[in-house]
Design an enzyme around this catalytic site. Structure first.
Site, PDB file in Angstrom:
ATOM      1  N   THR A 144       3.370  -0.881   8.563  1.00  0.00           N
ATOM      2  CA  THR A 144       4.001  -1.680   9.623  1.00  0.00           C
ATOM      3  C   THR A 144       4.314  -3.110   9.194  1.00  0.00           C
ATOM      4  OG1 THR A 144       1.821  -2.387  10.372  1.00  0.00           O
ATOM      5  CG2 THR A 144       2.754  -0.411  11.433  1.00  0.00           C
ATOM      6  N   ASP A 194       0.872  -1.178   0.000  1.00  0.00           N
ATOM      7  CA  ASP A 194       0.000   0.000   0.000  1.00  0.00           C
ATOM      8  C   ASP A 194       0.908   1.227   0.000  1.00  0.00           C
ATOM      9  OD1 ASP A 194       0.858   0.421   2.612  1.00  0.00           O
ATOM     10  OD2 ASP A 194      -1.140   0.318   3.510  1.00  0.00           O
ATOM     11  N   CYS A 226       3.506  -2.731   3.862  1.00  0.00           N
ATOM     12  CA  CYS A 226       2.584  -1.649   4.220  1.00  0.00           C
ATOM     13  C   CYS A 226       3.301  -0.779   5.249  1.00  0.00           C
ATOM     14  CB  CYS A 226       1.239  -2.194   4.715  1.00  0.00           C
ATOM     15  SG  CYS A 226       1.259  -3.062   6.299  1.00  0.00           S
ATOM     16  N   HIS A 258      10.545 -29.477  11.766  1.00  0.00           N
ATOM     17  CA  HIS A 258       9.716 -28.302  11.462  1.00  0.00           C
ATOM     18  C   HIS A 258       8.562 -28.642  10.523  1.00  0.00           C
ATOM     19  CE1 HIS A 258      12.620 -26.048  13.679  1.00  0.00           C
ATOM     20  NE2 HIS A 258      13.583 -26.533  12.922  1.00  0.00           N
ATOM     21  N   HIS A 296      12.539 -22.285   9.656  1.00  0.00           N
ATOM     22  CA  HIS A 296      11.693 -23.030  10.603  1.00  0.00           C
ATOM     23  C   HIS A 296      10.204 -23.000  10.272  1.00  0.00           C
ATOM     24  CE1 HIS A 296      14.695 -23.229  14.222  1.00  0.00           C
ATOM     25  NE2 HIS A 296      15.210 -23.678  13.097  1.00  0.00           N
TER      26      HIS A 296
HETATM   27  C1  RB5 Z   1      -1.983   2.834   6.264  1.00  0.00           C
HETATM   28  O1  RB5 Z   1      -2.061   4.105   6.798  1.00  0.00           O
HETATM   29  C2  RB5 Z   1      -1.528   1.835   7.328  1.00  0.00           C
HETATM   30  O2  RB5 Z   1      -2.578   1.603   8.211  1.00  0.00           O
HETATM   31  C3  RB5 Z   1      -1.076   0.557   6.678  1.00  0.00           C
HETATM   32  O3  RB5 Z   1      -0.016   0.834   5.808  1.00  0.00           O
HETATM   33  C4  RB5 Z   1      -0.543  -0.514   7.595  1.00  0.00           C
HETATM   34  O4  RB5 Z   1       0.428  -0.014   8.454  1.00  0.00           O
HETATM   35  C5  RB5 Z   1      -1.531  -1.345   8.289  1.00  0.00           C
HETATM   36  O5  RB5 Z   1      -1.208  -2.292   9.005  1.00  0.00           O
END
Ligand code: RB5
Length: 150
Positions: free
Chosen positions: A67, A8, A65, A133, A98
């Site tokens: 995070t 994203d 994304c 595993h 693993h």
């Molecule tokens: C987008 O703002 C953010 O929520 C997305 O990139 C991500 O971090 C979601 O887990």
């Protein structure tokens, strides 16, 4: 082995850095987007990459994304997907060795571009160890199938 990628807006910068690495190393890859910084919904890209990985042999996925968390959660809803959020080199190595992870999920607001490339490099060049595993990964599949018994 082929690589499929998706992101994203929060992961666009690190995905683009990884694509430069893939080109340099002559990997065959497909980039499912997104392609601009316009705000988009990460489950769409998670779904495209996860179904592509789940429906093919010898394909690994890279999802990015902000995070790595949301996009991995969405990908892990697709049967056969083991998507792992990784923030350091040890995690990227161990999730292949693993967990036989078939998607690595990275956060563009968590790690820098050089780290993202390094983690992708480790992920794509590390094999599953098998052995004990296999039993554990099979248990994950059994939970997914609803056949797991304690
Ligand atoms: C987008 O703002 C953010 O929520 C997305 O990139 C991500 O971090 C979601 O887990």
């Amino acid at each position: 082995m082929k690589v499929v990628l998706g992101c994203d807006h929060g992961g666009l910068n690190i995905k683009n850095a990884i694509i430069e690495y893939l080109k340099e190393k002559n990997f065959e890859y497909t980039d499912f987007g997104c392609y601009t910084e316009e705000s988009v919904d990460y489950p769409q890209y998670a779904y495209k990459v996860a179904t592509s990985v789940a429906n093919s042999d010898d394909v690994l996925g890279i999802l990015c994304c902000g995070t790595g968390i949301g996009i991995s959660m969405a990908a892990n809803k697709v049967k056969g997907i083991r998507a792992a959020v990784c923030t350091n080199e040890f995690m990227a190595e161990m999730t292949r060795r693993h967990n036989n992870a078939n998607i690595i999920a990275l956060g563009g607001r968590i790690i820098d571009e050089d780290t993202a490339v390094k983690l992708a490099d480790i992920f794509l060049n590390t094999d599953f160890e098998g052995d004990r595993h296999i039993r554990r990964v099979d248990m994950i599949s059994a939970i997914e199938e609803g056949t797991f018994e304690l």
